[in-house]
Design an enzyme around this catalytic site. Sequence first.
Site, PDB file in Angstrom:
ATOM      1  N   LYS A 186      27.625 -48.881  21.346  1.00  0.00           N
ATOM      2  CA  LYS A 186      27.111 -48.196  20.153  1.00  0.00           C
ATOM      3  C   LYS A 186      25.594 -48.119  20.148  1.00  0.00           C
ATOM      4  CE  LYS A 186      30.867 -48.632  16.917  1.00  0.00           C
ATOM      5  NZ  LYS A 186      31.292 -49.060  15.587  1.00  0.00           N
ATOM      6  N   LYS A 239      41.435 -43.308  21.985  1.00  0.00           N
ATOM      7  CA  LYS A 239      42.157 -43.689  20.773  1.00  0.00           C
ATOM      8  C   LYS A 239      41.928 -42.697  19.630  1.00  0.00           C
ATOM      9  CE  LYS A 239      41.032 -47.615  18.162  1.00  0.00           C
ATOM     10  NZ  LYS A 239      40.957 -49.039  17.841  1.00  0.00           N
ATOM     11  N   LYS A 284      39.098 -43.316  13.520  1.00  0.00           N
ATOM     12  CA  LYS A 284      38.700 -42.561  12.351  1.00  0.00           C
ATOM     13  C   LYS A 284      37.241 -42.155  12.410  1.00  0.00           C
ATOM     14  CE  LYS A 284      38.781 -46.857   9.632  1.00  0.00           C
ATOM     15  NZ  LYS A 284      37.963 -47.605  10.589  1.00  0.00           N
TER      16      LYS A 284
END
Length: 334
Positions: A112, A197, A200
């Site tokens: 990240k 994956k 969200k």
Amino acid sequence: MTRIFSGVKPTGHLTLGNYLGAVRRWAEVDQHRAEALFCIVDLHALTVDHDPGRVRRLSRQAATLLLASGLDPEQCTVFVQSHVDEHARLSYLLECVATDGEMRRMIQYKEKAALERKRGGSVRLSLLTYPVLMAADILAYGTDEVPVGDDQTQHVELTRDLAVRFNQRYGHTFVVPRATRPEVAARVMNLQEPTSKMGKSDDVGPGVVYLLDEPETVRKKIMRAVTDSGQDVEYDPEERPGVSNLLEILAACQGSDPATLSGAYTSYGALKKDTADAVVELLGPVQDRHKQLCADPSYVEGVLRDGARRAREMARPTVDSAYEAIGLLAPSAG
Ligand code: TRP
């Protein structure tokens, strides 16, 4: 009784992946077999660039959706992390136990942080310390089991290390938790990119089915899912990730097995159609309950208030004893 803790980060709308991979099992199994806490971890949503209004809306929506999915406030504790001060209180103590090197080795941090830098942004310090806050979430409650996806197992390992280290240095204070991987949960992948994956946070709408998507949208997304070259409907996640993902989703909806299901199909079209029908049917009742709950916001607020009260009562003694064990002077009563 076994204590379970898990968290949902309000950084995006909840997806079919969240539901089939985790939430459904919390509702159907975990809340009945253990003393379970499910937390909207809103403090964690502040570790990257965020919009305050959106975090607030998503937090409320996540809570409402968890209840709509069947989490029952009589059976488990549903609450918002920032409503319970013990998380932040304990997090600081654990920062005094964790090391800088340990934090920088976290895979998710490295990924990240690299992404953030590539975008030309700056990396918030909280992104680095985030796993310590997650450890505090878990350890404050004497948690035994933490049901999480693969991407979180390193953080749970760190939590274990911190618990053991704290206990060794300052005396037994924390239960050492373990990550559990639900056996039957489906691993739902992005419909457009079936090797990653269905998360969200990725904003690639067309490959992600959201729990609140209209039936038409759900159908469109599933009918347009990428499939693999070849004609046969075969369950082979390595070689045929697209078709296997559809089989996995359909099997999870029906409570059957993806490999067995594949024998029933000779075309991708029929598989997509049945999968779309099954998902629409699965989401219908959740969406209906969500609508009812939205019409009664004071009910959801009440659930969160009670949840926070209960959570605070559970966490307080453990966090207080950690403060004492590490050498802080207890405030005198009265
Ligand atoms: N880090 C988790 C995620 O990104 C969310 C989370 C925060 C969590 N605290 C937790 C999960 C404690 C389990 C237990 O999905």
